[in-house]
Design a protein around this motif. Sequence first.
Motif, short mmCIF file in Angstrom:
data_model
loop_
_atom_site.label_atom_id
_atom_site.label_comp_id
_atom_site.label_asym_id
_atom_site.label_seq_id
_atom_site.Cartn_x
_atom_site.Cartn_y
_atom_site.Cartn_z
N ARG A 276 30.13 2.12 -3.02
CA ARG A 276 30.23 2.84 -4.30
C ARG A 276 30.75 1.94 -5.41
O ARG A 276 30.29 1.99 -6.54
N GLY A 277 31.70 1.09 -5.07
CA GLY A 277 32.29 0.20 -6.06
C GLY A 277 31.33 -0.86 -6.59
O GLY A 277 31.60 -1.50 -7.60
N ARG A 278 30.21 -1.05 -5.92
CA ARG A 278 29.23 -2.04 -6.35
C ARG A 278 28.08 -1.41 -7.15
O ARG A 278 27.30 -2.10 -7.77
N LEU A 279 27.96 -0.09 -7.10
CA LEU A 279 26.82 0.61 -7.71
C LEU A 279 27.14 1.15 -9.10
O LEU A 279 28.25 1.63 -9.34
N THR A 280 26.15 1.11 -9.98
CA THR A 280 26.27 1.82 -11.25
C THR A 280 26.10 3.32 -10.96
O THR A 280 25.64 3.70 -9.88
N ASP A 281 26.44 4.14 -11.92
CA ASP A 281 26.25 5.58 -11.74
C ASP A 281 24.79 5.92 -11.50
O ASP A 281 24.47 6.77 -10.67
N GLY A 282 23.89 5.25 -12.21
CA GLY A 282 22.45 5.49 -12.02
C GLY A 282 21.97 5.10 -10.64
O GLY A 282 21.18 5.82 -10.03
N GLN A 283 22.44 3.96 -10.14
CA GLN A 283 22.06 3.54 -8.79
C GLN A 283 22.60 4.52 -7.75
O GLN A 283 21.90 4.87 -6.80
N TYR A 284 23.82 4.97 -7.96
CA TYR A 284 24.42 5.95 -7.04
C TYR A 284 23.61 7.24 -7.02
O TYR A 284 23.32 7.78 -5.95
N GLU B 127 0.81 -1.22 0.00
CA GLU B 127 0.00 0.00 0.00
C GLU B 127 0.85 1.28 0.00
O GLU B 127 0.36 2.35 -0.32
N ALA B 128 2.13 1.16 0.35
CA ALA B 128 3.01 2.33 0.34
C ALA B 128 3.75 2.47 -0.99
O ALA B 128 4.48 3.43 -1.20
N ARG B 129 3.54 1.54 -1.89
CA ARG B 129 4.18 1.60 -3.21
C ARG B 129 3.36 2.49 -4.13
O ARG B 129 2.83 2.06 -5.14
N ARG B 130 3.27 3.75 -3.72
CA ARG B 130 2.50 4.75 -4.46
C ARG B 130 3.45 5.65 -5.23
O ARG B 130 4.62 5.78 -4.90
N ASP B 131 2.89 6.30 -6.26
CA ASP B 131 3.71 7.17 -7.10
C ASP B 131 4.42 8.26 -6.30
O ASP B 131 5.57 8.60 -6.59
N GLU B 132 3.76 8.82 -5.30
CA GLU B 132 4.38 9.89 -4.53
C GLU B 132 5.58 9.41 -3.70
O GLU B 132 6.38 10.21 -3.23
N ASN B 133 5.70 8.09 -3.53
CA ASN B 133 6.84 7.54 -2.80
C ASN B 133 7.96 7.06 -3.71
O ASN B 133 9.00 6.61 -3.23
N LEU B 134 7.75 7.14 -5.03
CA LEU B 134 8.79 6.74 -5.97
C LEU B 134 9.94 7.74 -5.95
O LEU B 134 9.73 8.94 -5.85
N VAL B 135 11.15 7.22 -6.06
CA VAL B 135 12.33 8.07 -6.15
C VAL B 135 12.60 8.27 -7.64
O VAL B 135 12.93 7.33 -8.36
N ALA B 136 12.42 9.49 -8.09
CA ALA B 136 12.47 9.80 -9.53
C ALA B 136 13.82 9.49 -10.17
O ALA B 136 13.88 9.11 -11.33
N ASP B 137 14.90 9.63 -9.45
CA ASP B 137 16.22 9.49 -10.04
C ASP B 137 16.71 8.04 -10.13
O ASP B 137 17.80 7.80 -10.63
N CYS B 138 15.93 7.09 -9.66
CA CYS B 138 16.35 5.69 -9.68
C CYS B 138 15.95 5.02 -10.99
O CYS B 138 14.86 5.26 -11.51
N GLN B 139 16.84 4.17 -11.50
CA GLN B 139 16.55 3.43 -12.72
C GLN B 139 15.48 2.38 -12.47
O GLN B 139 14.54 2.24 -13.25
N ALA B 140 15.62 1.61 -11.42
CA ALA B 140 14.63 0.62 -11.03
C ALA B 140 13.63 1.30 -10.10
O ALA B 140 13.97 2.27 -9.42
#
Length: 136
Positions: free
Chosen positions: A110-118, A40-53
């Motif tokens: 940091r070494g495990r993350l892509t630039d987009g994930q970071y 129920e908390a997976r609403r659009d207003e809770n989405l992080v816009a800058d994340c790829q996934a």
Amino acid sequence: MTMVQMEESIQEDLAQLEDPLSQMEYLMACARAHEGIPPEARRDENLVADCQAKTWVETRWEQGRLRLLADSESFLVRGVLALLCELYQHRTPEEVVAYSCTLLDRPGVRGRLTDGQYRGLSSVLARLHRGGEGRT
């Protein structure tokens, strides 16, 4: 435990796992253990816009303490979110605003993350700090 002490403890755990595969396994174990966010908390207003996934973050203030819920469709991002939840959960607005988290910039993370994930996770930190100021 203070936020600084908690982050240092996480950093020590990651540093002891010198090879990248072990560090990745650590983050995956954090993801598996993390309770995530209810449907129920997976609403659009809770989405992080800058994340790829798709990544959701919900912050609430309960009795002057942060209640942080976070989850991601990316298992790696979910693992890092679990660590951020551990750091920020039940903190006061003053603690949240005053804290300068360096977890994302450490080699074990940091070494495990892509630039987009970071970028997406950095956006989560920025959201937390804005929430601490506004006590959302």
